[in-house]
Design an enzyme around this catalytic site. Sequence first.
Site, PDB file in Angstrom:
ATOM      1  N   GLY A   1       0.804  -1.216   0.000  1.00 44.14           N
ATOM      2  CA  GLY A   1       0.000   0.000   0.000  1.00 44.14           C
ATOM      3  C   GLY A   1       0.840   1.270   0.000  1.00 44.14           C
ATOM      4  O   GLY A   1       0.663   2.146  -0.842  1.00 44.14           O
TER       5      GLY A   1
ATOM      6  N   MET B   1       4.686   3.254   2.008  1.00 46.07           N
ATOM      7  CA  MET B   1       5.914   3.071   2.778  1.00 46.07           C
ATOM      8  C   MET B   1       6.284   4.367   3.490  1.00 46.07           C
ATOM      9  O   MET B   1       6.308   5.428   2.891  1.00 46.07           O
ATOM     10  CB  MET B   1       7.022   2.613   1.827  1.00 46.07           C
ATOM     11  CG  MET B   1       8.339   2.375   2.495  1.00 46.07           C
ATOM     12  SD  MET B   1       8.246   1.051   3.734  1.00 46.07           S
ATOM     13  CE  MET B   1       9.422   1.640   4.922  1.00 46.07           C
ATOM     14  N   GLU B   2       6.635   4.204   4.778  1.00 46.19           N
ATOM     15  CA  GLU B   2       6.811   5.345   5.681  1.00 46.19           C
ATOM     16  C   GLU B   2       8.209   5.973   5.657  1.00 46.19           C
ATOM     17  O   GLU B   2       8.637   6.540   6.668  1.00 46.19           O
ATOM     18  CB  GLU B   2       6.502   4.879   7.104  1.00 46.19           C
ATOM     19  CG  GLU B   2       7.524   3.892   7.724  1.00 46.19           C
ATOM     20  CD  GLU B   2       7.183   2.423   7.573  1.00 46.19           C
ATOM     21  OE1 GLU B   2       6.427   2.070   6.641  1.00 46.19           O
ATOM     22  OE2 GLU B   2       7.668   1.609   8.390  1.00 46.19           O
ATOM     23  N   ASN B   3       8.943   5.918   4.540  1.00 44.69           N
ATOM     24  CA  ASN B   3      10.286   6.507   4.472  1.00 44.69           C
ATOM     25  C   ASN B   3      10.318   7.882   5.133  1.00 44.69           C
ATOM     26  O   ASN B   3       9.430   8.696   4.920  1.00 44.69           O
ATOM     27  CB  ASN B   3      10.707   6.653   3.015  1.00 44.69           C
ATOM     28  CG  ASN B   3      10.407   5.415   2.210  1.00 44.69           C
ATOM     29  OD1 ASN B   3      10.868   4.339   2.533  1.00 44.69           O
ATOM     30  ND2 ASN B   3       9.566   5.564   1.194  1.00 44.69           N
TER      31      ASN B   3
ATOM     32  N   GLU C   1       0.971   5.671   7.643  1.00 46.03           N
ATOM     33  CA  GLU C   1       2.355   6.011   7.278  1.00 46.03           C
ATOM     34  C   GLU C   1       2.825   7.220   8.068  1.00 46.03           C
ATOM     35  O   GLU C   1       3.970   7.267   8.515  1.00 46.03           O
ATOM     36  CB  GLU C   1       2.481   6.261   5.772  1.00 46.03           C
ATOM     37  CG  GLU C   1       1.960   5.142   4.871  1.00 46.03           C
ATOM     38  CD  GLU C   1       2.454   3.754   5.235  1.00 46.03           C
ATOM     39  OE1 GLU C   1       3.559   3.633   5.781  1.00 46.03           O
ATOM     40  OE2 GLU C   1       1.714   2.783   4.979  1.00 46.03           O
TER      41      GLU C   1
HETATM   42  N1  TRP Z   1       6.087  -0.573   6.280  1.00 41.75           N
HETATM   43  C1  TRP Z   1       5.065  -0.546   5.251  1.00 41.75           C
HETATM   44  C2  TRP Z   1       3.785  -0.249   5.994  1.00 41.75           C
HETATM   45  O1  TRP Z   1       3.305  -1.014   6.744  1.00 41.75           O
HETATM   46  C3  TRP Z   1       4.922  -1.854   4.556  1.00 41.75           C
HETATM   47  C4  TRP Z   1       5.584  -1.985   3.243  1.00 41.75           C
HETATM   48  C5  TRP Z   1       5.497  -1.141   2.213  1.00 41.75           C
HETATM   49  C6  TRP Z   1       6.346  -3.069   2.767  1.00 41.75           C
HETATM   50  N2  TRP Z   1       6.148  -1.661   1.132  1.00 41.75           N
HETATM   51  C7  TRP Z   1       6.691  -2.821   1.461  1.00 41.75           C
HETATM   52  C8  TRP Z   1       6.746  -4.245   3.336  1.00 41.75           C
HETATM   53  C9  TRP Z   1       7.435  -3.704   0.708  1.00 41.75           C
HETATM   54  C10 TRP Z   1       7.500  -5.127   2.586  1.00 41.75           C
HETATM   55  C11 TRP Z   1       7.838  -4.862   1.281  1.00 41.75           C
HETATM   56  O2  TRP Z   1       3.245   0.799   5.905  1.00 41.75           O
HETATM   57 ZN    ZN Z   2       3.142   0.013   8.587  1.00 42.40          ZN
END
Ligand code: TRP
Ligand code: ZN
Length: 883
Positions: free
Chosen positions: A269, A271-273, A306
């Site tokens: 969905g 990613m919290e970069n 996120e």
């Molecule tokens: N940390 C992300 C979330 O939970 C999860 C996530 C996004 C992820 N892209 C990914 C996990 C690719 C594994 C691979 O919001």
């Molecule tokens: Zn998460």
Amino acid sequence: MSGMQATYLKDYLPPAYRVTHTELTFDLAPSATRVKARLHMERHPDREPDDKETGLPLELAGGELELIRIAIDGQTLEPGEFEVGDGKLTVATVPERFLLDTEVEIDPDANTALEGLYRSNGMFCTQCEPEGFRRITYYPDRPDVMATFSTTVIGDRDSLPVLLSNGNPVEKGELPNNRHFVTWEDPHPKPSYLFALVAGSLEKVEDHYTTMSGRDVLLQIWVEPENLDKTEHAMASLKRSMQWDEETYGREYDLDRFMIVAVNDFNMGAMENKGLNIFNSAAVLTHPQTANDATFQRVEGIVAHEYFHNWSGNRVTCRDWFQLSLKEGFTVFRDQTFSADVNSAAVKRIEDVSFFRTAQFAEDAGPTAHPVRPDHYIEISNFYTLTIYEKGAELVRMLRHLLGWEDFRRGSDLYFERFDGQAVTIEDFVACMAEVSGLDLEQFLRWYSQAGTPEVDAHGEYDYANCEYRLRLSQRTPATPGQTGKLPLHIPVRMGLVGTKSGHDLTLTLDGEKRGKDAVIHLREAEQTFVFTDVEEAPVPSLLRGFSAPVKLRYPYSREELAFLLTHDSDGFNRWDAGQRLTMLALDDLIAAHRNGVEKVMDVRLVEAYRSLLNEPGDDKAVLAEMLTLPSEAYIAEQQPMVDVDAIHAAREFVRQSLAWQLRDDFLAIYRDNLSDEPYAPTPEQIASRRLKNVALAYLMSIEDDEAIGLTQQQLERGANMTDVRAALTLLAHSDRTDLAEPALKAFGEKWAHDPLVMDQWFTIQVTRPQADVLDRVRFLMGHPLFSMKNPNKVRALIGAFAQNRVNFHRLDGEGYKLLADVVIELNRLNPEIAARIITPLTRWQRFDEQRQALMKAELERIRAEKLSPNVYEMVERALADA
Ligand code: TRP
Ligand code: ZN
């Protein structure tokens, strides 16, 4: 093969070397990007050398990298001085403190796995969690190595006008050959999995947020130009999230800018970069004409999720990937509470729990069951599961209930304060909760290490003579793969006793202590009896209110008792649950009738229960819509000892149609009462109204009511918003009236051919039809010019959705299984992460009849014979472990 070896939690050791600062330079080119890394490294103080003489070798992870140069303190290493292979680079001896320089070449265009640096629609972007950074450069790619980053991105000025990375831009300039650069600095130490880079021809929408301490934060959402009109809701959601986290957890944002980027090709969905969240376009873009209410709500929840990670995950991160639920469980809990606060709380809980009991219970019951904190894995990407995320959130929710909000908040403050800037464990989190509350949470910790869904059996007895009510509870957790002999858990059971005469909650007196009308009792033993005294009238127990623990609760309710709770339970969630249980009893009879070839008879008590719901609708339309929604086929299947897909489908259709026949005018009235000319807004009130209207219409369409057909067509043609359009199109497309379905699908497909996210919906609607010709349609659509096996959204919309089409996926000729296996084999090469997710339905073979079991296992064997990625290998091995 080393990739197939398991990693164990018990083997954890601190890293030998840490990085204090990371300098990166990217020279971007589609198939030959150069990455220079300068790592400021030193010995980790917590790690003893294995051998005092030689010290510890330097080991850096790396994959799919072509090494150009490596130097230590400016000295280029000669071939014999280091070793490359097996996914790592090793240097036998290094100083206590040194500068490591590397240069590698990578090929973003060849990267179809979408991990590391890749291209999506011409745009460069990254995905580094969990182990993608090692596809960018050699690095100690583990979350307990946290460094500040300084990143220079160089790219073509015309095709890549926008160059983004984490933190703040500190320098930019022009370079020869029509190139330019931007340097970004992220002052917050972070693990490599939070690194991000984006470069492309993007445009932005901007806004501002003033934090509680008065700092101004620049908010940007970057999208492709045609999507600029689809960012408003995400921006509003972001501002609401920022404010909510300040008000609820006292957490303020910590950089001068917060950026979101939408990309079309993304494995999950979002990613919290740090400071630069990257989103699947499906999880951020909305417009009333292109996204339905469910999507609006999902976007709001993911934006919040996120954003909340900035504290629960980024400022305080995970020591190792076994602790994944430390950030994910807590953050899901935070986003669920946020959504409950800004929408209808009762409905949010109902939606979350019905999803949980369908999907997480199924995971727990299958061959890939694992604890919230697993103790080993082959491929960590396989552990981004419902157990880690959703069950992890349920555990945090239990802690919140055990402590009460105030202590929970104090525990959370302590956790953020004590561990800020560190990489920690689940015990560290729970220890903060124990410390502030004085509670003993030792037994509670078992929830993290013990897999499986506990089953709680309840029996109640009213003693008229003594005005006592005895509630006997027993618990048992069935064995899961690799884990037998389960121990009793600490299970908080929120409950009430509803008086059968008064219809009201009775005061609960336990061990002589008055506990109010709604109390939490603590089940800690395998079996325990709770004696309530001064119970003035015979009660019906209302147990596990609000789903206070992630367990299966069994109580031998009669239908009369359930109908009673359906109208009298003071807990909205349990009122809904009573309705679900009542419907399940009727469905059980009908499933048995279908299997035995006996005529199906509708339970009149269920019809009457629905009639009273429709006639005394109360004031919460959103809850009513949930009450009127039948349990899904997947949920019903979860309740059966052996899944009979056809009987389940037939029984559910029979209930739907019987209710529609008998309550036709009521459904019609509901439909008409909820028509509206208001301009679209994703408000809880409007969403509830549309939902209720479309639920009613679905009942009427199930009997192909002429008037309903007319109304559905009108609704489609009116095209007020995607919620109504999609609901209407789905009803026509899923009806037997192909004369109506085909033209409607065709017109929709032509109208929206330019919009990939709408076309995803168009694919899904077609492959979820119950009609038997669906498999051919899936095959046909796989050849559609807009379908691509390289785009995870398309794979999910077409293949993933088909695998949820239970009657068709589970065809007795095995063609559904074969199709899925073919796709898994193809994706195994292209995108192992997606391959390992899409295979899930095949791994659940144990639940079906022998004939289907054999067919599913044969497909798993066929997959096993391929040269597999660790991702798919692990899934297949687990699925076939006890075959
Ligand atoms: N940390 C992300 C979330 O939970 C999860 C996530 C996004 C992820 N892209 C990914 C996990 C690719 C594994 C691979 O919001
Ligand atoms: Zn998460």
